[in-house]
Motif scaffolding. Structure first.
Motif, mmCIF file in Angstrom:
data_model
loop_
_atom_site.group_PDB
_atom_site.id
_atom_site.type_symbol
_atom_site.label_atom_id
_atom_site.label_comp_id
_atom_site.label_asym_id
_atom_site.label_seq_id
_atom_site.Cartn_x
_atom_site.Cartn_y
_atom_site.Cartn_z
ATOM 1 N N LEU A 124 0.862 -1.174 0.000
ATOM 2 C CA LEU A 124 0.000 0.000 0.000
ATOM 3 C C LEU A 124 0.902 1.230 0.000
ATOM 4 O O LEU A 124 1.816 1.329 0.809
ATOM 5 N N VAL A 125 0.639 2.133 -0.928
ATOM 6 C CA VAL A 125 1.418 3.372 -0.954
ATOM 7 C C VAL A 125 0.453 4.531 -0.712
ATOM 8 O O VAL A 125 -0.546 4.675 -1.420
ATOM 9 N N THR A 126 0.757 5.303 0.294
ATOM 10 C CA THR A 126 -0.105 6.460 0.561
ATOM 11 C C THR A 126 0.742 7.721 0.579
ATOM 12 O O THR A 126 1.948 7.700 0.898
ATOM 13 N N GLU A 127 0.095 8.789 0.208
ATOM 14 C CA GLU A 127 0.709 10.106 0.335
ATOM 15 C C GLU A 127 -0.304 10.982 1.046
ATOM 16 O O GLU A 127 -1.429 11.139 0.571
ATOM 17 N N GLU A 128 0.077 11.473 2.185
ATOM 18 C CA GLU A 128 -0.825 12.288 3.005
ATOM 19 C C GLU A 128 -2.133 11.554 3.225
ATOM 20 O O GLU A 128 -3.214 12.122 3.131
ATOM 21 N N GLY A 129 -1.987 10.268 3.441
ATOM 22 C CA GLY A 129 -3.163 9.490 3.811
ATOM 23 C C GLY A 129 -3.965 8.968 2.639
ATOM 24 O O GLY A 129 -4.856 8.140 2.816
ATOM 25 N N ARG A 130 -3.676 9.414 1.434
ATOM 26 C CA ARG A 130 -4.457 8.950 0.289
ATOM 27 C C ARG A 130 -3.667 7.925 -0.489
ATOM 28 O O ARG A 130 -2.478 8.102 -0.746
ATOM 29 N N PRO A 131 -4.310 6.852 -0.893
ATOM 30 C CA PRO A 131 -3.607 5.858 -1.694
ATOM 31 C C PRO A 131 -3.105 6.466 -2.998
ATOM 32 O O PRO A 131 -3.790 7.281 -3.608
ATOM 33 N N VAL A 132 -1.927 6.065 -3.392
ATOM 34 C CA VAL A 132 -1.313 6.583 -4.616
ATOM 35 C C VAL A 132 -1.572 5.606 -5.744
ATOM 36 O O VAL A 132 -1.267 4.416 -5.632
ATOM 37 N N ALA B 244 -18.860 3.270 7.260
ATOM 38 C CA ALA B 244 -17.857 4.048 6.552
ATOM 39 C C ALA B 244 -16.479 3.413 6.712
ATOM 40 O O ALA B 244 -15.688 3.361 5.755
ATOM 41 N N ALA B 245 -16.178 2.904 7.898
ATOM 42 C CA ALA B 245 -14.867 2.316 8.146
ATOM 43 C C ALA B 245 -14.627 1.106 7.256
ATOM 44 O O ALA B 245 -13.557 0.943 6.660
ATOM 45 N N PHE B 246 -15.648 0.278 7.118
ATOM 46 C CA PHE B 246 -15.516 -0.912 6.276
ATOM 47 C C PHE B 246 -15.235 -0.522 4.831
ATOM 48 O O PHE B 246 -14.398 -1.103 4.159
ATOM 49 N N VAL B 247 -15.970 0.451 4.376
ATOM 50 C CA VAL B 247 -15.840 0.838 2.979
ATOM 51 C C VAL B 247 -14.459 1.410 2.704
ATOM 52 O O VAL B 247 -13.814 1.083 1.711
ATOM 53 N N ARG B 248 -13.970 2.227 3.625
ATOM 54 C CA ARG B 248 -12.647 2.827 3.454
ATOM 55 C C ARG B 248 -11.585 1.728 3.376
ATOM 56 O O ARG B 248 -10.686 1.751 2.549
ATOM 57 N N LEU B 249 -11.761 0.749 4.257
ATOM 58 C CA LEU B 249 -10.820 -0.357 4.323
ATOM 59 C C LEU B 249 -10.773 -1.141 3.005
ATOM 60 O O LEU B 249 -9.715 -1.489 2.496
ATOM 61 N N LEU B 250 -11.952 -1.361 2.427
ATOM 62 C CA LEU B 250 -12.016 -2.119 1.184
ATOM 63 C C LEU B 250 -11.384 -1.341 0.050
ATOM 64 O O LEU B 250 -10.643 -1.894 -0.771
ATOM 65 N N GLN B 251 -11.642 -0.024 0.022
ATOM 66 C CA GLN B 251 -11.026 0.806 -1.013
ATOM 67 C C GLN B 251 -9.513 0.733 -0.913
ATOM 68 O O GLN B 251 -8.809 0.606 -1.911
ATOM 69 N N GLU B 252 -9.038 0.807 0.311
ATOM 70 C CA GLU B 252 -7.593 0.764 0.517
ATOM 71 C C GLU B 252 -7.031 -0.548 -0.032
ATOM 72 O O GLU B 252 -6.019 -0.566 -0.726
ATOM 73 N N PHE B 253 -7.744 -1.626 0.238
ATOM 74 C CA PHE B 253 -7.255 -2.929 -0.214
ATOM 75 C C PHE B 253 -7.244 -3.005 -1.733
ATOM 76 O O PHE B 253 -6.368 -3.605 -2.330
ATOM 77 N N ARG B 254 -8.245 -2.431 -2.362
ATOM 78 C CA ARG B 254 -8.302 -2.471 -3.824
ATOM 79 C C ARG B 254 -7.198 -1.646 -4.458
ATOM 80 O O ARG B 254 -6.812 -1.902 -5.587
ATOM 81 N N GLN B 255 -6.738 -0.637 -3.773
ATOM 82 C CA GLN B 255 -5.740 0.242 -4.393
ATOM 83 C C GLN B 255 -4.329 -0.196 -4.065
ATOM 84 O O GLN B 255 -3.392 0.570 -4.193
ATOM 85 N N ARG B 256 -4.175 -1.396 -3.666
ATOM 86 C CA ARG B 256 -2.832 -1.880 -3.381
ATOM 87 C C ARG B 256 -2.139 -2.348 -4.641
ATOM 88 O O ARG B 256 -2.779 -2.636 -5.633
ATOM 89 N N TYR B 257 -0.843 -2.447 -4.541
ATOM 90 C CA TYR B 257 -0.064 -3.028 -5.629
ATOM 91 C C TYR B 257 0.381 -4.399 -5.194
ATOM 92 O O TYR B 257 0.813 -4.595 -4.060
ATOM 93 N N LEU B 258 0.277 -5.307 -6.108
ATOM 94 C CA LEU B 258 0.758 -6.644 -5.816
ATOM 95 C C LEU B 258 2.026 -6.850 -6.623
ATOM 96 O O LEU B 258 1.992 -6.899 -7.853
ATOM 97 N N LEU B 259 3.156 -6.888 -5.928
ATOM 98 C CA LEU B 259 4.449 -7.046 -6.600
ATOM 99 C C LEU B 259 4.820 -8.510 -6.603
ATOM 100 O O LEU B 259 4.506 -9.249 -5.676
#
Lengths: 284, 1112
Positions: free
Chosen positions: A36-44, A232-247
């Motif tokens: 997970l890469v974030t900048e100022e709390g937002r996924p990149v 709201a917490a659940f939804v935020r968590l799922l978004q974060e997971f979707r915006q991850r990079y899988l290396l």
């Protein structure tokens, strides 16, 4: 690299996976790192493999990329069904659970585990997420809290399936009934390739187990001041997971056994926070 | 029902309104009955309404309760339904539909007092009349349809084959093209299965006839046949419109079946599993061959329609002629079943003497009309008059034991129970040599059915019992006649009147399904009756693990008179078995079963006995680990277990005995249900009222002296152990009341010691150094002295004083314990300045805080005053043991443990309970509570930190073991505490010793041994694991899993251990096993969940000891 975590409790961690190998004890051919890469709390978004620098026990590795959109998501909900969520917290928990199910995409699967003193698999992984929703509706709270036993079951079941495994543990209380010791379950989680998140109501008795669990697997604890925030917490968590990079990389120049420390960085982005698991255990 | 001598005809008429609802309230004048068009005088008229004792709505998918006894004392007599499954006329592809439809009827539409039988035409599954849903469903499950292919289709195929054959034959050689259609050879166009079809039709009708005949002798019950069939599709006309050769045989078969059914008043309801059908049938059912050549032979698409119509018509005819209803062309079977049930539950019985009563065997047409608009009648459309030879249908003779009286022979001929002399039967099969089984047969005649004549000073009667064992083909395989000629003294006569007479026999049978028919009669009142018992003798050689039937005996039942008993059976239980399944509260039941285990290699066997209440709550559990050396040949593992009913309230319970070899799968188990009933009407009333005290039902005493007087009376009236009015009264008193009362009682105690004691001063027992001036008037003082002198009456002043204090303490104990009440002040009154509180908690969280009522403290204060020294008094000691055990069991902590240990420093039981109390305080749930609880200023929860409480627990356990080395429970817990304190090596030493002590105890059938061994093995597993001894850990967890096969914790432990060894597959499968284990409501499946309360499990018997110590 500076840490600017908005999710106040994010700590660097790393993920590993003996992909395409049937058991963990065989030689590592490829390692997957969930980042997970974030900048100022937002996924990149928009990074390419060339942007990443991965060091396996200090040795730089050639990284390829597996797009997260192409992977199906396995979401295993491990929900507290003990006496202590009786009433309003449970109602919010149920609606939050449904909220996360609504945001799953075709091809994603979901499962439901509940725990009181007894752990129950209410719904095995299914693409028909409605069934999970129906099961959530049937939860009746009773008994003590075995959050450690419940987490263990979720991690083992999640690890057994192909795809990206996301375990979400909801609990508002401390463990009062588990057989398994917390440290043993943390060890199991560390060896698995699931990413665990926890949603916890703020509690004077701090949920150390959940904090440690999420730190080790690269997830995070979402604390909510009021149970009303859960959806709201659940939804935020799922978004974060979707915006991850899988290396993905094949380890080069490192031993095929033992603990491998991982360091992941993004080149040229000084303000980015990189969250990945701290390492992986290879070999017997 | 027909009588053969006097020709009297009875017709059942089912009347419905336009909406299909049964119509009630019609009178004789509303009906008209015609025989052959001639109106008849209705001489018998009755509106019949069978009360429907509907089966309690079982939760979806829940299995019905297993019963292992049969009785003929069934209260309201229900209906008889015979479900005839016609596999000869059911397409194999619709087998599942028939099974489902039949099961639906059985599960949803049978009432509890109904009996049903399953008869399959082809013999695939047959079950005699029974109310046992499980047996019926089992028989239905065996059904498989095997209807012949469609006649039309077969004929078309024949024609096609024939054409192909003719074309390929050498022609006349003139080279002309062959004709499209070649003239058939005579006869070849016929259905090749014609003969089989006739046979099938006749077979189905003969079965129907036989079943209808079987109903013949049953009177006073509505009888119905449900025929599940696609109908007889035999086309009685051939293609040329001529009657087929075998048509007459088919027609006669149908006619005979209808005749027999109508003669016996049996309605036939036909159920066509095909549901709605289009006239040409579905494509899948009747594919038209590509060639249309058939048309030239009178076979075409219409032939299928005709075939279908014929089959449906046959079903309609059968139903309409017998007064039933045909459910063809419908798929609303629920509505159909409702109609069947309604028609069988509310109908009119019409009877008449026919004007023309010749006995010529002729068929007579019947018509029933209702002279009201809009009503429809369903009644049979005719009957067959008896023939000149009387056509009396004798029941088929049964090969009953020689000398069996004709009365009993008649009863034994019938496959169902006959009421009259109430009786109960149990049959349990045990393995013997050579595949034969010994069946223990227990027959109990109820005392209320027996009459006696006086012979001098004796009550006399002659009682005859005869039984036959009939196999599935109706052959008698065993039987005997037993005679008892009791000559009873008055007390024995009394006993027999209460508990009846019992006969225990043993018969030898090969594996198979049997019906045991038992008939009995007594000579004085002439009562007789019979019971049919469905018995399955398993083939114990068929599997490596098997279990015998279960025999039960009870302490009370063993007292009843058993004139005939098989010694070998009696030896198994050390008492004769009982066929009664109702036991009085407080009775003790013994169960006996044998486990036949041929698995290799040699291994241990865990046998778990479990009793659960109707709502699934476990009320008794005992697990034993039996070593291989216990296995006997023959007999296998013999398992005898005592089940005390002392703690069980009235209600229905499920007993389950499960055998689990330590090798893992498979397991074997037996289940049965029994009832616990109140001992007497008075007990019944109290049992109903015990759980709740209605607030304010007793007037509050007006003054302080009134209250004291009321209390003294309550102490005298109170029956220890009961939630009676006395306990109820004191329960309603406020903490302030109790505080005053304590001072007043102390004064009475002082007056008992010294009648001259000055009443000027009151000493509050909790503050002895600070006497207060008594608030009594001169009149009060006189009353006080009078009360004290009354209280002294039972014995000496010293003994009266102790008696008052002890009984007073028990009164307040019962107010909490027997009322299932909490130590919280009643809402009726709170103290002005509360001094004591209780914290409510659940799941480690505080859920409330309330003022304490003060009953525990009040009782303790009374006992402190027992003379000469409370610490030498056994009642005082027993009180501390009982109430601390009770408090820990129900998590209503009395906090009396430390005080108890101060008073009785050498008492191992109290030291153990003090240790467990501190271990509970060290548990995560209480530590969590301590961290989160909110208390008013100056109030402390008194929970030390985890290590402090663990060390206190360790100290208590060590002291307990110093007093009593054999107190293994303390050793197991000491091991656990040491491990939690990080002293793993000493922990292993203690746990090893405990496990070795317990293994021998568990083997010796110690009820507690298995439970404690489970804990010992689990803790030992954890300790081994901490020391890196994974193999030992695995072995320990495995043994725990075998002891409690349903417990998830050992599986989770094994899974986690496998993961440690990188065996992911094993880890996963163990987790799946843990999650798949059947979930029991509550915390009964896994002793780990009860570890914090299980130490109090003996509280009920401890309380009983306390009550007994009070003396009379």
């Amino acid at each position: 690299m500076t840490r600017v975590g908005v999710l106040a409790v994010l700590v660097s961690a790393a993920a590993a996976r003996a992909a395409q190998t049937p058991t963990f004890s065989t030689t590592v051919q490829a390692v997957r790192v969930d980042v997970l890469v974030t900048e100022e709390g937002r996924p990149v978004a928009g990074l390419t493999p060339a942007d990443f620098e991965v060091r396996d026990n200090g040795v730089p590795q050639a990284v390829s990329f597996v797009s997260s959109e192409k992977l199906s998501l396995n979401v295993i909900l491990a929900l507290d069904a003990s006496e202590s969520v009786h009433g309003e917290p449970l109602e919010h928990l149920k609606s939050a659970g449904r909220a996360i199910l609504e945001r799953l995409q075709p091809g994603d699967r979901a499962a439901l585990i509940t725990f009181s003193h007894e752990v129950a698999l209410r719904q095995p992984l299914t693409p028909e997420v409605d069934r999970v929703g129906r099961e959530i509706g049937r939860i009746e709270p009773t008994g003590e809290t075995a959050v450690i036993d419940g987490t263990y079951a979720a991690v083992v079941l999640g690890d057994a399936d192909v795809g990206r495994d996301l375990v979400i543990v909801f609990s508002d209380g401390v463990d009062t009934a588990s057989w398994l010791p917390g440290e043993r379950v943390l060890d199991a989680a560390r060896r698995s390739d699931v990413v665990a998140y926890a949603v916890s109501v703020r509690n004077p008795d701090r949920p150390e187990f959940l904090r440690e669990l999420t730190r080790l697997t690269g997830g995070s604890v979402l604390e909510v001041d009021s149970t009303r925030d859960l959806g709201a917490a659940f939804v935020r968590l799922l978004q974060e997971f979707r915006q991850r990079y899988l290396l993905n990389y094949s380890p080069q120049g490192v031993s095929s056994e033992g603990w491998h420390e991982l360091k992941v960085a993004v080149k040229g982005r000084r303000r980015a926070t990189v969250t990945a698991r701290a390492g992986y255990a290879a070999g017997p | 029902v027909f009588r053969t001598e006097v020709q009297h005809v009875e017709v059942d008429a089912f009347v419905t309104d336009a909406g299909g609802k049964a119509v009630a309230g019609l009178t004789r004048d509303d009906f008209q009955v015609f025989e052959e068009g001639v109106r008849q005088d209705i001489t018998v008229f009755a509106e019949v309404s069978v009360p429907l004792d509907r089966v309690d709505a079982a939760p979806d998918g829940a299995a019905p309760l297993p019963r292992d006894v049969a009785t003929n004392d069934e209260g309201v007599r229900g209906r008889l339904f015979a479900l005839v499954l016609d596999e000869l006329h059911t397409d194999a592809r619709r087998s599942g539909d028939v099974r489902r439809l039949a099961a639906q009827f059985i599960q949803r539409h049978l009432a509890r007092n109904d009996l049903a039988a399953i008869v399959s035409v082809g013999g695939s599954g047959t079950q005699g009349f029974t109310g046992d849903e499980r047996r019926l469903l089992e028989a239905v499950e065996r059904f498989t349809g095997r209807k012949l292919p469609s006649a039309t289709l077969e004929r078309l195929r024949t024609i096609e084959r024939q054409q192909d054959m003719l074309r390929s034959e050498p022609g006349p050689g003139d080279g002309r093209p062959r004709p499209e259609v070649i003239a058939p050879r005579p006869g070849l166009e016929r259905d090749p299965h014609d003969l089989e079809r006739v046979h099938a039709a006749r077979a189905s009708m003969e079965v129907l006839e036989r079943v209808a005949r079987g109903f013949g002798d049953v009177e006073g019950r509505r009888k119905a046949i449900l025929l599940f069939s696609e109908g007889i599709d035999y086309d009685t006309l051939d293609v040329m419109g001529a009657t087929q050769r075998n048509a007459s045989a088919v027609v006669a078969g149908v006619r005979d079946a209808i005749a027999v059914a109508t003669r016996h008043g049996v309605a036939v309801y036909t159920v066509d599993p095909r549901g709605p059908l289009s006239p040409v049938g579905s494509a899948e059912d009747m594919p038209m061959p590509a060639a249309t050549v058939g048309a030239d032979f009178g076979v075409d698409s219409r032939s299928f329609g005709r075939e279908l119509r014929i089959s449906q018509d046959s079903l309609r005819t059968l139903a309409e002629q017998t007064g039933g209803i045909a459910f063809v062309d419908t798929n609303d079977f629920t509505a159909a079943y409702e109609r069947i049930v309604r028609a069988s539950s509310r109908y009119y019985l019409l009877g008449y003497y026919p004007a023309d009563s010749r006995r010529d065997g002729a068929y007579r047409r019947l018509e029933v009309r209702v002279a009201r608009r809009g009503l429809a009648v369903v009644a049979r459309e005719g009957y067959v008059r008896p023939g000149p030879d009387g056509e009396k249908e004798e029941p088929p003779p049964v090969a009953a034991a020689a000398e069996t009286s004709p009365e009993l022979r008649a009863l034994l001929a019938s496959p169902w129970s006959q009421p009259g002399l109430p009786m109960a039967v149990n049959a349990a099969a045990f393995e013997e040599r050579d595949g034969e089984a010994a069946v223990a047969l227990t027959i109990e005649l109820a005392g209320k059915g027996l009459s006696f004549r006086q012979e001098e000073d004796r009550a006399a009667s002659d009682i005859e019992v005869s039984f036959v064992v009939v196999d599935a083909r109706g052959r008698v395989r065993a039987g005997d006649r037993l005679l008892a000629r009791p000559r009873l003294s008055a007390p024995t006569r009394e006993l027999v009147g209460r508990s009846g007479l019992r006969f225990v026999q043993r018969v030898h049978l090969p594996p198979g399904r049997y019906q045991v028919r038992v008939a009995a009669r007594e000579s004085v009142g002439g009562q007789r009756g019979s019971v049919s018992y469905e018995l399955e003798v398993p083939d114990y050689r068929a599997g490596p693990l098997g279990m015998s039937g279960v025999l039960l005996a009870s302490r009370d039942a063993s007292r009843s008179l058993t004139p005939v008993v098989d010694e070998a059976v009696q030896d198994l239980l050390a008492a004769p078995p009982t066929a009664g399944r109702s036991f009085v509260v407080g009775d003790a039941v013994t169960a006996y079963t044998e486990v036949y285990d041929a698995l290799a290699p040699a291994h241990d066997l865990a046998i778990t006995t479990r009793v659960a209440s109707a709502d699934g709550r476990e009320v008794f559990r005992e697990a034993r680990l039996r070593p291989w050396s216990d296995r006997a040949e023959p007999g296998g593992f013999r398992h005898r277990v005592e089940i005390p009913l002392a703690g069980l309230g009235p209600g229905r319970y499920l007993l389950q005995i499960t055998a689990t070899p330590t090798l893992g799968e498979p397991t074997s188990s037996r289940e049965l249900t029994f009832d616990v009933v109140p001992a007497s009407p008075r007990d019944a009333a109290e049992a109903r009222h015990a759980p709740s005290f209605p607030a304010g039902s007793l007037p509050r005493p007006r003054s302080r002296i009134d209250r004291l007087e009321a209390w003294l009376a309550a102490v005298e009236r109170h029956e220890p152990g009961r939630a009676d009015a006395a306990a109820q009264m004191v329960r309603s008193w406020t903490p302030d009341d109790l505080q005053d009362l304590a001072a007043d009682v102390a004064l009475i105690a002082a007056l008992l010691r010294d009648p001259q004691y000055p009443v000027m001063w009151l000493v509050d027992p909790s503050r002895p150094g600070r006497p207060r001036r008594a608030p009594y008037t001169a009149d009060d003082e006189r009353r006080l002295r009078a009360l004290a002198s009354d209280a002294v009456k039972p014995c000496s002043p010293e003994c009266a004083r102790n008696r008052l204090l002890k009984r007073g303490a028990v009164l307040h104990t019962d107010a909490l314990v027997r009322g299932a009440a909490e130590e919280a002040a009643s809402p009726a009154g709170k103290a002005a300045n509360p001094a004591r509180f209780v914290i409510r908690f659940s799941d480690g969280q505080q859920s409330g805080m309330e003022e304490a009522a003060g009953h525990w403290e009040f009782a303790r204060t009374l006992l402190d005053n027992v003379a000469p020294n409370p610490t030498r008094d056994d009642t005082v000691r027993l009180w501390y043991v009982a109430v601390t055990a009770y408090g820990q069991l129900h998590e209503r902590h009395t906090r009396l443990e430390d005080r108890a240990v101060d008073l009785f420093p050498e008492d191992a039981d109290l030291l153990l309970l003090a240790g467990t109390f501190h271990e509970v305080l060290a548990s995560p749930r209480m530590q969590s509570l301590a961290r989160s609880v909110h208390l008013p200023a100056g109030v402390s929860h008194g929970i030390g930190d985890e290590r402090a409480e663990l060390r206190e627990a360790e100290k208590m356990y060590r002291r307990a073991l110093a007093v009593r080395t054999g107190l293994t429970e303390a050793r197991v817990r000491l091991g656990r505490v040491l491990q939690r304190l990080g002293r793993t090596e000493p922990a292993v030493r203690e746990l090893r010793q405990a496990a070795s002590d317990l293994s021998s105890r568990a083997a010796k059938a110690d009820a507690d041994g298995g439970l404690l061994l489970y804990y010992a093995e689990m803790f030992l597993g954890a300790a081994h694991e901490a020391l890196g001894r994974y193999d030992s850990a695995k072995a320990s967890y495995g043994r725990a899993a075998a002891l409690y096969p349903e417990a998830p914790s050992p599986r989770l432990a094994l899974s986690q251990l496998a993961l440690r060894g990188h065996d992911r597959a094993q880890a996963l499968s163990a987790v799946q096993a843990a999650l798949r284990l059947p979930a029991h409501p509550g915390d009964s499946a896994d002793p780990w969940w009860r570890y914090h309360v299980v130490q109090g499990r003996k509280a009920p018997s401890r309380l009983d000891e306390l009550y007994r110590s009070l003396g009379p």
